[in-house]
Structures are given as C-alpha cells and as structure tokens.
Design a protein around this motif. Structure first.
Motif, short mmCIF file in Angstrom:
data_model
loop_
_atom_site.label_atom_id
_atom_site.label_comp_id
_atom_site.label_asym_id
_atom_site.label_seq_id
_atom_site.Cartn_x
_atom_site.Cartn_y
_atom_site.Cartn_z
N LEU A 254 0.83 -1.20 0.00
CA LEU A 254 0.00 0.00 0.00
C LEU A 254 0.87 1.26 0.00
CD1 LEU A 254 -2.65 1.60 0.34
CD2 LEU A 254 -2.51 1.12 2.81
N PHE A 255 1.86 1.31 0.88
CA PHE A 255 2.69 2.49 0.98
C PHE A 255 3.63 2.62 -0.22
CE2 PHE A 255 1.60 2.44 5.56
CZ PHE A 255 1.18 3.76 5.66
N LEU A 256 4.09 1.51 -0.75
CA LEU A 256 4.96 1.56 -1.93
C LEU A 256 4.21 2.18 -3.11
CD1 LEU A 256 7.59 0.85 -3.40
CD2 LEU A 256 6.60 -1.43 -3.87
N ILE A 257 3.00 1.69 -3.36
CA ILE A 257 2.21 2.23 -4.48
C ILE A 257 1.83 3.68 -4.19
CG2 ILE A 257 0.05 1.98 -5.77
CD1 ILE A 257 0.23 -1.04 -5.23
N PHE A 258 1.51 3.98 -2.95
CA PHE A 258 1.15 5.35 -2.55
C PHE A 258 2.28 6.32 -2.90
CE2 PHE A 258 0.83 8.95 0.28
CZ PHE A 258 -0.52 9.17 0.43
N VAL A 259 3.49 5.97 -2.52
CA VAL A 259 4.64 6.85 -2.77
C VAL A 259 4.94 6.96 -4.25
CG1 VAL A 259 7.13 7.10 -2.42
CG2 VAL A 259 5.67 6.45 -0.50
N LEU A 260 4.87 5.83 -4.99
CA LEU A 260 5.14 5.86 -6.42
C LEU A 260 4.15 6.76 -7.16
CD1 LEU A 260 6.01 2.11 -7.16
CD2 LEU A 260 7.58 4.08 -7.16
N ILE A 261 2.85 6.62 -6.84
CA ILE A 261 1.84 7.45 -7.50
C ILE A 261 2.00 8.91 -7.11
CG2 ILE A 261 -0.64 7.92 -7.66
CD1 ILE A 261 -1.15 4.95 -7.45
N LEU A 262 2.34 9.15 -5.85
CA LEU A 262 2.55 10.53 -5.39
C LEU A 262 3.69 11.19 -6.16
CD1 LEU A 262 1.95 12.85 -3.44
CD2 LEU A 262 3.49 11.76 -1.79
N VAL A 263 4.80 10.47 -6.31
CA VAL A 263 5.96 11.02 -7.02
C VAL A 263 5.63 11.27 -8.49
CG1 VAL A 263 8.30 10.52 -7.81
CG2 VAL A 263 7.65 10.02 -5.44
N LEU A 264 4.99 10.28 -9.12
CA LEU A 264 4.62 10.44 -10.53
C LEU A 264 3.59 11.56 -10.70
CD1 LEU A 264 4.36 6.69 -11.64
CD2 LEU A 264 6.13 8.34 -12.28
N GLY A 265 2.67 11.65 -9.76
CA GLY A 265 1.65 12.69 -9.82
C GLY A 265 2.24 14.08 -9.69
N VAL A 266 3.19 14.23 -8.78
CA VAL A 266 3.85 15.52 -8.60
C VAL A 266 4.63 15.89 -9.86
CG1 VAL A 266 5.67 16.74 -7.34
CG2 VAL A 266 3.96 15.39 -6.08
N ALA A 267 5.35 14.92 -10.42
CA ALA A 267 6.13 15.18 -11.64
C ALA A 267 5.22 15.58 -12.80
CB ALA A 267 6.93 13.93 -12.01
N LEU A 268 4.10 14.87 -12.97
CA LEU A 268 3.17 15.20 -14.05
C LEU A 268 2.53 16.56 -13.83
CD1 LEU A 268 1.66 14.34 -16.61
CD2 LEU A 268 -0.03 13.21 -15.13
N SER A 269 2.21 16.87 -12.57
CA SER A 269 1.60 18.16 -12.25
C SER A 269 2.57 19.31 -12.54
CB SER A 269 1.17 18.19 -10.79
OG SER A 269 0.16 17.24 -10.53
N VAL A 270 3.84 19.12 -12.21
CA VAL A 270 4.84 20.16 -12.49
C VAL A 270 4.96 20.38 -14.00
CG1 VAL A 270 7.31 20.70 -12.39
CG2 VAL A 270 6.14 19.79 -10.36
N TYR A 271 4.97 19.30 -14.76
CA TYR A 271 5.07 19.41 -16.21
C TYR A 271 3.86 20.16 -16.79
CZ TYR A 271 4.87 18.06 -21.13
OH TYR A 271 4.76 18.09 -22.50
#
Length: 426
Positions: A254-271
C-alpha cells in the motif's frame, strides 16, 4: 457488457443522490434527491406491507428526535423574532429526504448485489467523485460538452461561471469539497481495513489513482477538499502505525504504491503546470496557500483573508446569543462562516442541538463498529472544522450508513418478505 451497464446505472444512481441536480424534464421545485426520497418511501411502504412488520432502530429514533429538536428551536427563533425565514426550521424535512433517498439507493444496490455494505458504497462513491472530477475538466475544456450539460442540468452554473470556478454535474464549491473529503477518508479506511483489497496491487493502484485525482481536481473545484486529504493522511498514519516510523508488512505494498503514484503525480503536475495554461491557473487556485508560502513566505489565501477580515460576525445582544435572530437566508449577515450563521440564526441553544446531532451520529456508529471508529471520529473532525468556512452538514453520508448491511445492528427495516436480494442482513 450487461455488468458494465449495471455498474454504470448504479454509479449514476449514487451520483444523483450524493450530488443532487435539477433536470430540465423535472419541475423546477424538484431535484433528483427529492425523486429518490419519493422512491424510498414507496419501497419502504412496500417492504413493510410484504413483511407485515416494521421496526426502526433506537439509534435512528434518537437521530430523528435530535433533528426535530433542532428544527423546533429554529422554529421558535423565527417565532419570537417575527421572521418567516425557515431555512433550518424545516431541517426535519431535509433529514427525512436524505434518509429516504439513501434508503432507495441502498435498496436498489442490494437488488443488484444481494447486499450493500461499507465496501460497496465506498467503491461507488469513489467512482462518483472520480467521475465528477473528470466531468469538471471536460466541462471546462470542451465547450460542446458544457453546452450539453448546461442544457439539461440545472445547478446554478451561471454563478459558477461568474466566479470562474470548475464544476461537475451537481458538484461545485464547498459542498462538493466537503463531500469529496468524506469519500477520501472512506477510501483510505477501505484500503487499510480490507485485506482482500490490499492483496491485489492492481486494485490498490486504481483506488490510489482515484484518491489523488479526487484530491487534485477536487481541490481545483473547492479548496475545502484539502481538509479531506489531510484528514485521510492522518487516518492513514494513525491506523497503520507509520507515525512511529515503522511500516508493517501487511501495509508495505500500500505504501509503496502510494509513494510511487505521489511522485509520478507531482512530476506530471509540475510538467502540466509549466506547459498548460488552464492547468497552471487551476493549480494556482487549488494550492494558493502553498504558492504564497513559496513566493511570499506566508501561507495565506484570498478567501481565508476575506473570512478573517470581514466574516467573523457575532450577535450583538444577549437574546440573539441565546435564541438567535431567526434570519439565515439571502446572505443576510454577509458571512459564510458556519459558526456565525448558525448562532446568528438560532443562537447557542440551536447550535448546541445541531452540534449534538452530529456528535450523536458519529458516536453511535463508532460504538457499534469498532473497526471504523477512527473513520467516524474523522467525520466528526470534518464536521466541526468545515463550520469555520461554510454552513453545511454531512448527514448525507450518515443517512447511507443507517441503511447499510452490517453497520447498524438493527437495520431501518429488519425483515422484509420480498425476494432475497432485497432483504437486508439481520
């Protein structure tokens, strides 16, 4: 294909309950919430006649009593102040409409699934909130879709356009933010409490994608959504023990997927923030406090400044403090703050009864369902925090819990002599 249509129908059903709308095919005085309430009354009468037995739980009787008490206090306030403002003097009617509407929704879901439990209602509410966020983006980006929605749906969209706010199909402003917040907490609760969900990484991924989508776009629609995000994170930290800086093995995926999606989400949002003008503007609104903190060194928003500068308006005499002025509608005191509006309307007497009503609902469900006790505590926190911002309530969610299987120890209708799929668990 048939299953897909079934799920789509039930999702729409839950949506028109949770985010009621007016339709061009309905009289202006009716919305989907009222229609569902009427259906709920018919189903309740039918089920009671078939079973030849009708029972109401003592807990529900307590909630009915408190809603009537609050309504009577508000009615008394209008009477002694010689006003005709019955905004909350008729709260018992609103209570009944939500309750019967929830009964209709749960009965129909039970017809298709054979039961209606916390897991099912959370999944449907998640789908609804995700769909509302997608709808808001489509309405904002595709003029033809906006015209289609605005032609058949009446939801005060003229005001939303005037203030330049994203809106979905029945979801807008702080009301949407509060309801998004409740679902975010329920979604995290499901992920933590249901091992059958957690053992499938695909399901966890889909639910967390929905969680972050609702958080991001929901905040663009109403910054109140951030309250649900923060409360959900608090629930996650406390219930999993990660606040002790220790990840238990059953929560690792749960936490692994949470962190991965959070990181990808932040990167996509910045772009997108740097390349898409509309997304840039929506992000500036959604996280105005964060941007002001980074750019100016101060965490503040224009709306919070306005609340603090103009909207803390309190009674000016003892009588109004005790029983209120009997005035609520039409923004009469020029304040959105829930605490101010309730106390100005019905005094500390009425506000105390209203607050007790929500304490009562949270308490009885927490007592009967220990595994969800922390979630109901979070609901209570949301109730009292949101009143710093807006005058609204969350009985919409409690009404559903009164009708779920396995939540109330004594269901709304205990036994019904109808086909098995419609019978609630006893």
């Amino acid at each position: 294909m048939l299953k897909l249509l079934q799920y789509l129908f039930l999702t729409i059903l839950v949506s028109i309950y949770y985010f009621p709308i007016g339709l061009s095919i309905l009289p202006s005085s009716l919305n989907t919430k009222n229609v569902l309430a009427l259906v709920g009354i018919i189903l309740l009468v039918y089920n009671s006649m078939q079973s030849k037995r009708y029972t109401i739980s003592l807990n529900l009787i307590g909630a009915i009593g408190l809603s009537i008490l609050f309504s009577m206090i508000c009615l008394y306030s209008t009477d002694v102040n010689h006003t005709v403002d019955y905004a909350y003097a008729n709260y018992y009617i609103s209570f009944g409409v939500w309750l019967f509407g929830a009964y209709a929704v749960c009965a129909i879901i039970r017809w298709f699934h054979g039961e209606v439990n916390f897991k099912l209602i959370t999944l449907y509410l998640t789908a609804v909130c995700f769909g509302q966020c997608v709808s808001a983006i489509l309405i904002d980006r595709i003029p033809s879709f906006q015209i289609l929605v605005d032609t058949y749906v009446s939801q005060g969209q003229e005001f939303f356009e005037e203030v330049d706010r994203l809106y979905g199909i029945g979801a807008a402003l702080d009301t949407a933010g509060v309801r998004f917040s409740l679902v975010l907490v329920m979604l995290v609760t499901l992920l933590v409490q249901d091992p059958s969900i957690r053992k499938h990484s695909g399901k966890v991924t889909l639910l967390l994608l929905a969680f972050f989508t609702i958080t991001l776009i929901g905040n663009m629609m109403a910054r109140t959504t951030i309250l649900g995000f923060g409360t959900a994170l608090l629930y996650l930290a406390v219930s999993t023990g990660i606040w002790q800086l220790e990840i238990r093995s059953r929560f690792f995926t749960l936490f692994l997927i949470f962190v991965l999606i959070l990181v990808l989400g932040v990167a996509l949002s910045v772009y997108l923030y740097q390349t898409d003008e509309a997304f840039h503007d929506n992000m500036r609104f959604a996280f105005e406090g964060f941007f002001n903190w980074v750019e100016e060194g101060e965490w503040r928003t224009d709306s919070t400044d306005k609340l603090n500068r103009e909207m803390w308006i309190w009674p000016e005499d003892t009588k109004t403090w005790i029983i209120g002025s009997g005035l609520f509608d039409n923004f009469v005191y020029s304040t959105d703050i829930g605490y101010c509006r309730f106390i100005l309307y019905c005094g500390l007497t009425g506000f105390a009864a209203f607050a007790l009503f929500f304490v009562y609902n949270a308490y009885i469900f927490a007592q009967q369902n220990q595994r969800y006790a922390l979630m109901f505590l979070c609901f209570l926190v949301i109730t009292f925090v949101i009143w710093f911002k807006v005058a609204t309530d969350i009985f919409v969610i409690y009404a559903l819990f009164y009708c779920l299987d396995g939540i109330e120890t004594k269901p709304f209708v205990r036994r019904m002599a109808v086909p098995a799929p419609l019978s609630p668990a006893t």
